[in-house]
Design a protein around this motif. Structure first.
Motif, PDB file in Angstrom:
ATOM      1  N   PRO A  59      36.402  30.768  47.370  1.00 39.32           N
ATOM      2  CA  PRO A  59      37.096  30.851  48.659  1.00 39.32           C
ATOM      3  C   PRO A  59      38.613  30.879  48.475  1.00 39.32           C
ATOM      4  O   PRO A  59      39.124  30.573  47.415  1.00 39.32           O
ATOM      5  CB  PRO A  59      36.652  29.580  49.384  1.00 39.32           C
ATOM      6  CG  PRO A  59      36.361  28.617  48.283  1.00 39.32           C
ATOM      7  CD  PRO A  59      35.790  29.438  47.139  1.00 39.32           C
ATOM      8  N   VAL A  60      39.301  31.224  49.552  1.00 38.12           N
ATOM      9  CA  VAL A  60      40.772  31.273  49.636  1.00 38.12           C
ATOM     10  C   VAL A  60      41.351  32.382  48.744  1.00 38.12           C
ATOM     11  O   VAL A  60      42.006  33.300  49.202  1.00 38.12           O
ATOM     12  CB  VAL A  60      41.424  29.919  49.297  1.00 38.12           C
ATOM     13  CG1 VAL A  60      42.940  29.970  49.505  1.00 38.12           C
ATOM     14  CG2 VAL A  60      40.779  28.790  50.091  1.00 38.12           C
ATOM     15  N   MET A  61      41.157  32.290  47.436  1.00 39.23           N
ATOM     16  CA  MET A  61      41.569  33.338  46.505  1.00 39.23           C
ATOM     17  C   MET A  61      40.518  33.463  45.424  1.00 39.23           C
ATOM     18  O   MET A  61      40.223  32.491  44.716  1.00 39.23           O
ATOM     19  CB  MET A  61      42.937  33.010  45.867  1.00 39.23           C
ATOM     20  CG  MET A  61      43.422  34.072  44.854  1.00 39.23           C
ATOM     21  SD  MET A  61      44.910  33.574  43.956  1.00 39.23           S
ATOM     22  CE  MET A  61      46.124  33.748  45.232  1.00 39.23           C
ATOM     23  N   ASP A  62      39.887  34.630  45.304  1.00 43.65           N
ATOM     24  CA  ASP A  62      38.818  34.776  44.316  1.00 43.65           C
ATOM     25  C   ASP A  62      39.396  35.021  42.928  1.00 43.65           C
ATOM     26  O   ASP A  62      40.612  35.113  42.731  1.00 43.65           O
ATOM     27  CB  ASP A  62      37.842  35.876  44.726  1.00 43.65           C
ATOM     28  CG  ASP A  62      38.487  37.256  44.788  1.00 43.65           C
ATOM     29  OD1 ASP A  62      39.532  37.458  44.119  1.00 43.65           O
ATOM     30  OD2 ASP A  62      37.962  38.141  45.498  1.00 43.65           O
ATOM     31  N   GLY A  63      38.488  35.167  41.979  1.00 46.87           N
ATOM     32  CA  GLY A  63      38.909  35.312  40.586  1.00 46.87           C
ATOM     33  C   GLY A  63      39.658  36.601  40.308  1.00 46.87           C
ATOM     34  O   GLY A  63      40.593  36.625  39.488  1.00 46.87           O
ATOM     35  N   ILE A  64      39.279  37.705  41.006  1.00 43.78           N
ATOM     36  CA  ILE A  64      39.964  38.979  40.785  1.00 43.78           C
ATOM     37  C   ILE A  64      41.418  38.882  41.224  1.00 43.78           C
ATOM     38  O   ILE A  64      42.334  39.327  40.515  1.00 43.78           O
ATOM     39  CB  ILE A  64      39.247  40.117  41.544  1.00 43.78           C
ATOM     40  CG1 ILE A  64      37.793  40.268  41.045  1.00 43.78           C
ATOM     41  CG2 ILE A  64      40.004  41.422  41.358  1.00 43.78           C
ATOM     42  CD1 ILE A  64      37.667  40.556  39.572  1.00 43.78           C
ATOM     43  N   GLU A  65      41.662  38.307  42.385  1.00 46.08           N
ATOM     44  CA  GLU A  65      43.033  38.131  42.874  1.00 46.08           C
ATOM     45  C   GLU A  65      43.844  37.244  41.933  1.00 46.08           C
ATOM     46  O   GLU A  65      45.033  37.489  41.672  1.00 46.08           O
ATOM     47  CB  GLU A  65      43.010  37.521  44.283  1.00 46.08           C
ATOM     48  CG  GLU A  65      42.463  38.441  45.363  1.00 46.08           C
ATOM     49  CD  GLU A  65      42.415  37.741  46.711  1.00 46.08           C
ATOM     50  OE1 GLU A  65      43.343  37.963  47.519  1.00 46.08           O
ATOM     51  OE2 GLU A  65      41.468  36.969  46.934  1.00 46.08           O
ATOM     52  N   LEU A  66      43.174  36.190  41.439  1.00 50.66           N
ATOM     53  CA  LEU A  66      43.860  35.290  40.504  1.00 50.66           C
ATOM     54  C   LEU A  66      44.274  36.047  39.242  1.00 50.66           C
ATOM     55  O   LEU A  66      45.406  35.921  38.761  1.00 50.66           O
ATOM     56  CB  LEU A  66      42.953  34.115  40.141  1.00 50.66           C
ATOM     57  CG  LEU A  66      43.498  33.154  39.061  1.00 50.66           C
ATOM     58  CD1 LEU A  66      44.770  32.469  39.552  1.00 50.66           C
ATOM     59  CD2 LEU A  66      42.444  32.113  38.678  1.00 50.66           C
ATOM     60  N   ILE A  67      43.370  36.858  38.712  1.00 45.44           N
ATOM     61  CA  ILE A  67      43.666  37.619  37.483  1.00 45.44           C
ATOM     62  C   ILE A  67      44.835  38.563  37.727  1.00 45.44           C
ATOM     63  O   ILE A  67      45.762  38.663  36.913  1.00 45.44           O
ATOM     64  CB  ILE A  67      42.420  38.386  37.015  1.00 45.44           C
ATOM     65  CG1 ILE A  67      41.321  37.410  36.559  1.00 45.44           C
ATOM     66  CG2 ILE A  67      42.774  39.346  35.874  1.00 45.44           C
ATOM     67  CD1 ILE A  67      39.972  38.044  36.332  1.00 45.44           C
ATOM     68  N   GLN A  68      44.818  39.288  38.864  1.00 49.11           N
ATOM     69  CA  GLN A  68      45.888  40.227  39.173  1.00 49.11           C
ATOM     70  C   GLN A  68      47.236  39.514  39.261  1.00 49.11           C
ATOM     71  O   GLN A  68      48.239  39.987  38.717  1.00 49.11           O
ATOM     72  CB  GLN A  68      45.584  40.925  40.505  1.00 49.11           C
ATOM     73  CG  GLN A  68      44.401  41.890  40.417  1.00 49.11           C
ATOM     74  CD  GLN A  68      44.020  42.443  41.776  1.00 49.11           C
ATOM     75  OE1 GLN A  68      44.291  41.826  42.822  1.00 49.11           O
ATOM     76  NE2 GLN A  68      43.371  43.603  41.775  1.00 49.11           N
ATOM     77  N   LYS A  69      47.268  38.364  39.935  1.00 48.35           N
ATOM     78  CA  LYS A  69      48.520  37.631  40.133  1.00 48.35           C
ATOM     79  C   LYS A  69      49.055  37.092  38.807  1.00 48.35           C
ATOM     80  O   LYS A  69      50.260  37.152  38.526  1.00 48.35           O
ATOM     81  CB  LYS A  69      48.267  36.491  41.126  1.00 48.35           C
ATOM     82  CG  LYS A  69      49.525  35.922  41.757  1.00 48.35           C
ATOM     83  CD  LYS A  69      49.171  34.974  42.876  1.00 48.35           C
ATOM     84  CE  LYS A  69      50.403  34.431  43.598  1.00 48.35           C
ATOM     85  NZ  LYS A  69      51.143  35.472  44.321  1.00 48.35           N
TER      86      LYS A  69
END
Length: 528
Positions: A59-69
């Motif tokens: 939730p909130v921020m998934d793993g793909i978004e985390l990797i991109q950031k």
């Protein structure tokens, strides 16, 4: 030790992986855990992990978004991804972000540890790359400068292409030039840096490149693209103007001809030659090889540079310059014209002009001028009297000096028919004839009469080879014998097996054969 952060929204799985595995035995330190991508990113900024083990669906921020950031801000961090059945779309997106290691849920310690072991290898590879980049940033520039300097001075066993192996991303240019800046005092590190930066910026504006620089003695040497002098002239003027703000003495610039990267020492020699004749061209803001090339080619028709510039035998130097003066005599050069050419030659070889006094210029034959020029070349090329390289068969320094002075007088009177042991001893050197005869034979290895005959015959041979249209009487007269040539021709035949006429005819026939062979080769080439 590698620092690991675990990000998973399932507390049981997250804490289980953190606490139940003995990470220390795998050289891993758990620095923290997070329950979603946003929480994970905050902890990443605070804890600076090397590895992140993250779930994909959170939730909130998934793993793909985390990797991109994280990839945008901390590209050195590596990931391992936890994914479940049916999450292939997420997995493919992670792959697009460069993630190569996945752990399929449900998972056990063995599979987790095996994946992290592989990630550790990626982290180590990045660390090694970072170390290499740091090396190139800190050490390689100095190593490159030293290699460049060695190549210019023809020292060591380095290869020119290594200059471009040391500097990643640069390709080996086909043709390059050397741009040299010289000042009265050597350039320090800061001045070299400023000079290089200014030049690099100005060259870029002309779509040119500066590859590497170094300091050799009082010269800042810069390897550049194959640029034309007209383009560089504006750049050099700008640099001289700007550089005058940081040091008071003026700087001079010299540009070599173009050549391959393997010819660096030759290109360096060209800039040295330019600086040596620079006094003659003091008003020129940029000395370039075109200024030297034509003049040198003209002089090569008269001067044997392989002897004049390199011999360690003073008699050989005098003999070589004697041939030069005889060839100028054949062309009808005046004494003033001979002086101009000797002045250029000495500037080229020694970096200082001819020092000829009035007494020297009163000798219309030019022989005194020739002797003065030879002495100046000898002294200024580190081969002067007293030097250990001076080739004299015997005697002490004082005797060597006297012998070299005797050689000078022999060549000063080379064309004088009166020259003999008696004349030289009594009328010129004012010494006992018998004593001088023994002294000369000791120092030269030959009796005076034999020595004089040999140098005159050698001069006649060289003259006829270089000037095959010379008449026999002129050769005889130029070498100190009567114009009719009969007596000298007998001496010449006794030494060479041919009369002067026969020798000259042979030389002319050989020259015609070479010309015909060259013409045939050119015709054959045109036919093909």
């Amino acid at each position: 030790m590698y620092r690991l952060l675990i990000v998973d929204d399932e507390e049981f799985e997250r804490e289980g992986m953190a606490q139940l595995i003995d990470w220390a035995q795998y050289d891993i330190e758990i620095v923290g855990t997070a329950w979603n991508g946003l929480d994970g990113f905050e902890k990443i900024r605070a804890l600076q992990p090397d590895i992140i083990l993250t779930d994909i669906k959170m939730p909130v921020m998934d793993g793909i978004e985390l990797i991109q950031k994280v990839r945008e801000v901390y590209p050195e961090i590596e990931f391992a991804v936890l994914s479940g059945y049916g999450e292939y779309a997420y997995t493919s997106k992670a792959m697009e972000q460069g993630v190569r290691h996945y752990i399929l849920k449900p998972c056990n310690e063995e599979r987790i540890v095996e994946a992290i072991r592989k990630v550790k290898l990626d982290v180590e590879a990045k660390r090694e790359q970072k170390r290499r980049e740091t090396y190139f940033e800190q050490v390689a520039p100095q190593a490159r400068k030293q290699l460049f300097r060695n190549l210019l001075l023809n020292r060591g066993d380095g290869k020119a292409e290594q200059l471009f192996e040391i500097s990643p991303g640069e390709t080996l240019p086909e043709q390059v030039k050397l741009l040299a800046f010289r000042s009265e005092e050597s350039f320090n590190g800061l001045e070299e840096f400023v000079l290089g930066n200014m030049l690099e910026e100005l060259l870029e504006n002309q779509n040119l490149q500066a590859y590497v620089s170094t300091v050799v003695h009082n010269d800042a040497m810069i390897l550049i693209s194959n640029a034309q002098p007209e383009v560089l002239l504006r750049i050099v003027r700008r640099i001289e103007r700007e550089f005058s703000r940081i040091r008071k003495d003026t700087i001079r610039a010299a540009l070599s001809g173009s050549g391959s990267i393997e010819a660096l020492s030759e290109l360096y020699g060209q800039t040295e030659e330019l600086f040596r004749i620079g006094e003659e061209l003091k008003r020129e803001p940029l000395l370039h090889y075109g200024m030297l090339k034509g003049k040198k080619q003209d002089m090569e028709l008269l001067v044997d540079f392989s002897v004049v510039g390199w011999t360690v035998d003073y008699a050989e130097l005098l003999q070589s310059l004697q041939i030069t003066f005889l060839r100028m005599q054949k062309r009808g050069f005046s004494l003033a014209e001979k002086k101009v050419r000797m002045d250029w030659l000495i500037r080229y070889l020694c970096g200082a002009g001819l020092k000829a006094d009035e007494a020297c210029m009163e000798d219309e034959s030019g022989q005194s001028l020739m002797v003065v020029a030879a002495g100046q070349i000898w002294r200024n090329t580190a081969k002067g009297p007293g030097d250990s390289s001076t080739e004299v068969p015997g005697g002490h320094d004082r005797e060597k000096q006297r012998y070299l002075e005797a050689l000078e007088e022999i060549y000063r009177h080379f064309q004088d028919q009166k020259l003999s042991l008696h004349y030289l001893a009594k009328e010129i050197l004012y010494v006992n004839e018998d004593y001088f005869g023994r002294f000369f034979q000791k120092m030269s290895g030959k009796k005076f009469t034999k020595f004089l005959l040999d140098i005159r015959i050698s001069a006649a041979e060289q003259l006829m080879q270089l000037e095959p249209d010379l008449m026999v009487y002129a050769v005889s007269e130029m070498t100190g014998y009567a114009a009719d040539g009969q007596y000298f021709s007998k001496l010449f035949k006794k030494s060479t097996g041919m009369t002067l006429s026969e020798y000259r005819d042979n030389v002319q026939r050989d020259a015609e054969k070479r010309e015909n062979a060259q013409r045939d080769a050119e015709n054959q080439k045109n036919v093909q």
